[in-house]
Design a protein around this motif. Structure first.
Motif, PDB file in Angstrom:
ATOM      1  N   PHE A 192     -13.022 -16.371  -9.141  1.00  0.00           N
ATOM      2  CA  PHE A 192     -11.728 -15.835  -8.368  1.00  0.00           C
ATOM      3  C   PHE A 192     -12.209 -15.463  -6.842  1.00  0.00           C
ATOM      4  CE2 PHE A 192     -12.410 -14.500 -12.993  1.00  0.00           C
ATOM      5  CZ  PHE A 192     -11.374 -14.755 -13.328  1.00  0.00           C
ATOM      6  N   GLU A 193     -11.599 -16.112  -5.951  1.00  0.00           N
ATOM      7  CA  GLU A 193     -11.993 -16.040  -4.772  1.00  0.00           C
ATOM      8  C   GLU A 193     -10.701 -16.130  -3.723  1.00  0.00           C
ATOM      9  OE1 GLU A 193     -12.813 -20.535  -3.461  1.00  0.00           O
ATOM     10  OE2 GLU A 193     -14.203 -19.794  -4.860  1.00  0.00           O
ATOM     11  N   SER A 194      -9.631 -16.685  -4.421  1.00  0.00           N
ATOM     12  CA  SER A 194      -8.385 -16.702  -3.105  1.00  0.00           C
ATOM     13  C   SER A 194      -7.667 -15.374  -3.437  1.00  0.00           C
ATOM     14  CB  SER A 194      -7.888 -17.909  -3.265  1.00  0.00           C
ATOM     15  OG  SER A 194      -8.499 -19.252  -2.889  1.00  0.00           O
ATOM     16  N   ILE A 195      -7.562 -14.595  -2.255  1.00  0.00           N
ATOM     17  CA  ILE A 195      -6.739 -13.386  -2.664  1.00  0.00           C
ATOM     18  C   ILE A 195      -5.244 -13.687  -2.019  1.00  0.00           C
ATOM     19  CG2 ILE A 195      -6.421 -10.905  -1.858  1.00  0.00           C
ATOM     20  CD1 ILE A 195      -9.413 -10.602  -1.813  1.00  0.00           C
ATOM     21  N   GLU A 196      -4.517 -13.324  -2.770  1.00  0.00           N
ATOM     22  CA  GLU A 196      -2.978 -13.268  -2.558  1.00  0.00           C
ATOM     23  C   GLU A 196      -2.360 -12.219  -1.800  1.00  0.00           C
ATOM     24  OE1 GLU A 196       0.668 -15.195  -2.200  1.00  0.00           O
ATOM     25  OE2 GLU A 196      -1.104 -16.069  -2.890  1.00  0.00           O
ATOM     26  N   THR A 197      -2.704 -10.867  -2.499  1.00  0.00           N
ATOM     27  CA  THR A 197      -2.243  -9.859  -2.056  1.00  0.00           C
ATOM     28  C   THR A 197      -3.250  -8.671  -2.239  1.00  0.00           C
ATOM     29  OG1 THR A 197      -1.096  -9.056  -3.990  1.00  0.00           O
ATOM     30  CG2 THR A 197      -0.012 -10.193  -2.164  1.00  0.00           C
ATOM     31  N   VAL A 198      -3.460  -7.764  -1.415  1.00  0.00           N
ATOM     32  CA  VAL A 198      -4.540  -6.844  -1.799  1.00  0.00           C
ATOM     33  C   VAL A 198      -3.997  -5.194  -1.113  1.00  0.00           C
ATOM     34  CG1 VAL A 198      -5.673  -7.308   0.287  1.00  0.00           C
ATOM     35  CG2 VAL A 198      -6.662  -5.863  -1.516  1.00  0.00           C
ATOM     36  N   THR A 199      -4.139  -4.256  -2.027  1.00  0.00           N
ATOM     37  CA  THR A 199      -3.912  -2.910  -1.375  1.00  0.00           C
ATOM     38  C   THR A 199      -4.965  -2.208  -1.589  1.00  0.00           C
ATOM     39  OG1 THR A 199      -3.259  -2.031  -3.551  1.00  0.00           O
ATOM     40  CG2 THR A 199      -1.403  -2.744  -2.019  1.00  0.00           C
ATOM     41  N   ALA A 200      -5.595  -1.482  -0.489  1.00  0.00           N
ATOM     42  CA  ALA A 200      -6.751  -0.719  -0.403  1.00  0.00           C
ATOM     43  C   ALA A 200      -6.764   0.728   0.034  1.00  0.00           C
ATOM     44  CB  ALA A 200      -7.863  -1.691  -0.091  1.00  0.00           C
ATOM     45  N   THR A 201      -7.809   1.479  -0.082  1.00  0.00           N
ATOM     46  CA  THR A 201      -7.992   2.658   0.682  1.00  0.00           C
ATOM     47  C   THR A 201      -9.726   2.463   0.875  1.00  0.00           C
ATOM     48  OG1 THR A 201      -7.481   4.868   1.107  1.00  0.00           O
ATOM     49  CG2 THR A 201      -8.045   3.984  -1.241  1.00  0.00           C
ATOM     50  N   THR A 202      -9.996   3.277   1.960  1.00  0.00           N
ATOM     51  CA  THR A 202     -11.376   3.628   2.177  1.00  0.00           C
ATOM     52  C   THR A 202     -11.601   5.230   2.323  1.00  0.00           C
ATOM     53  OG1 THR A 202     -11.264   3.194   4.478  1.00  0.00           O
ATOM     54  CG2 THR A 202     -12.082   1.386   2.907  1.00  0.00           C
ATOM     55  N   ARG A 203     -12.889   5.671   2.205  1.00  0.00           N
ATOM     56  CA  ARG A 203     -12.944   7.201   2.226  1.00  0.00           C
ATOM     57  C   ARG A 203     -14.177   7.318   2.960  1.00  0.00           C
ATOM     58  NH1 ARG A 203     -10.611   6.032  -2.641  1.00  0.00           N
ATOM     59  NH2 ARG A 203     -12.613   5.485  -3.539  1.00  0.00           N
ATOM     60  N   THR A 204     -14.312   8.269   3.555  1.00  0.00           N
ATOM     61  CA  THR A 204     -15.634   8.823   4.232  1.00  0.00           C
ATOM     62  C   THR A 204     -15.966  10.276   3.798  1.00  0.00           C
ATOM     63  OG1 THR A 204     -15.516   7.465   6.250  1.00  0.00           O
ATOM     64  CG2 THR A 204     -16.948   9.165   6.571  1.00  0.00           C
ATOM     65  N   GLU A 205     -16.603  10.483   2.801  1.00  0.00           N
ATOM     66  CA  GLU A 205     -16.742  11.766   2.118  1.00  0.00           C
ATOM     67  C   GLU A 205     -18.032  12.407   2.180  1.00  0.00           C
ATOM     68  OE1 GLU A 205     -13.117  11.727  -1.361  1.00  0.00           O
ATOM     69  OE2 GLU A 205     -15.173  10.759  -1.578  1.00  0.00           O
TER      70      GLU A 205
END
Length: 358
Positions: A192-205
């Motif tokens: 599983f290597e070729s990404i079609e779409t992605v949603t993401a969030t990053t946090r600094t906690e």
């Protein structure tokens, strides 16, 4: 490994990781020579290993070396790595390959496969439980996988807080670059290597907390006081093949730590816990009688790979380095954790960062 007795290995970047690789190489009987611009690091390295050191890595590259291990901060891997490749040397890169995709691409472009044998320190594709699950996936026994739930979270594991590890400019990112790249390397190995779409969030906690509470810290507290990276991230990915994946990665969380992969589809599924290690397959069969099958697969694992919480990284790194030395000796390019594999991992990580920044 008897033929390693006469090998001479250069190590560039003599911090904790460089020391680890130097000691692993020495355990194989290799002669080690180090290079680092920092006089204190050179002193500590010589004290621990007894090895000769240089301030300038270019001077090191003029020596008669069998291969080089690059352990400098991510931003400087391109400078050191391409210089080694231009010198015709074989190169083992500590992961990730670089601090961003463009830099990683330039390293790959500089690699002449006819002259230099290269590998990147993503060791999970050499870990037997991961290899075993990959074989089940490749065989088609589990059918099409439609979703993956991957989690790699620590209770407290912000590394060397305040150093280059927590500097976006030098490291290229935080936990997603550090631990998330391990996760992407496993998914890449599973196909599983070729990404079609992605949603993401990053946090600094946690990384910026004045009163950050921890019991131990890899590398100790840094002195540069730079903490502008994320310490956790969540992503939802859809691959080009149609499989979806949820990714949760964290240096620090107030819940139980995990290092698990759950994969499932209409014909079968699997659960892999890298800490135990546990591999369970899930299937069903029509009867009579009908059967729901939960099958635990016993995979022989060296007990030295395991500790109280997570995989014992040095033992896995030792095994991967041994594989790399075999490739150097036999003049063959690796089929796992190659430069092109690492480039794709870097691309996957960067796609998640891009989605989080939208």
């Amino acid at each position: 490994m008897d033929q390693t007795q006469n090998m001479t290995v250069g190590v560039v970047g003599l911090g904790e990781i460089g020391l680890l690789y130097a000691e692993l190489a020495q355990s194989f009987g290799c002669t080690v020579i180090g290079a680092d611009a920092d006089a204190y690091q050179r002193s500590q390295f010589k004290q621990r290993t007894g090895a000769e050191t240089h301030e300038d890595f270019q001077v090191l590259f003029e020596r008669d070396l069998d291969f080089v291990i690059v352990c400098v901060p991510n931003k400087f891997k391109e400078v050191v790595g391409t210089a080694a490749l231009d010198s015709g040397l074989d190169v083992y890169f500590e992961k990730p390959l670089a601090h961003n995709l463009e830099s990683a691409q330039r390293i790959v472009d500089a690699h002449d496969q006819d002259s230099s044998v290269c590998m990147v320190g993503y060791y999970h594709p050499f870990y037997d439980p991961v290899v075993c699950l990959a074989e089940y996936l490749d065989s088609g026994e589990l059918g099409d996988i439609t979703h993956i739930d991957a989690r790699f979270t620590h209770r407290r594991w912000v590394p060397n807080r305040g150093s280059w590890y927590t500097s976006r400019d030098i490291a290229g990112g935080g936990v997603l670059q550090d631990k998330g790249s391990f996760m992407m390397s496993i998914l890449h190995y599973f196909g599983f290597e070729s990404i079609e779409t992605v949603t993401a969030t990053t946090r600094t906690e946690f990384v910026q907390q004045d009163e950050y509470v921890y019991l131990e810290m890899w590398g100790g507290e840094g002195h540069e006081n730079v903490t502008d990276v994320e310490d956790s991230a969540t992503a939802f990915i859809e691959f080009e093949c149609g499989t979806t994946a949820t990714i949760n990665v964290a240096w620090a969380v107030n819940t139980a730590p995990e290092n698990t992969y759950r994969l499932h589809g209409p014909e079968g599924g699997a659960f892999l816990d890298l800490r135990e290690p546990t591999l369970t397959l899930y299937r069903s069969e029509q009867g009579p009688p009908d059967r729901i099958i939960d099958q635990q697969i016993d995979v022989s694992v060296n007990e030295q790979y395991l500790n109280d919480q997570f995989l014992n990284d040095p033992e896995l790194q030792r095994d991967q380095l041994a594989r790399y030395i075999e490739h150097v000796r036999d003049r063959t390019q690796p089929t796992r954790s190659s430069l092109t594999d690492a480039l794709q991992v870097q691309r996957m990580v960067e796609q998640i960062y891009d989605a989080a920044n939208e």
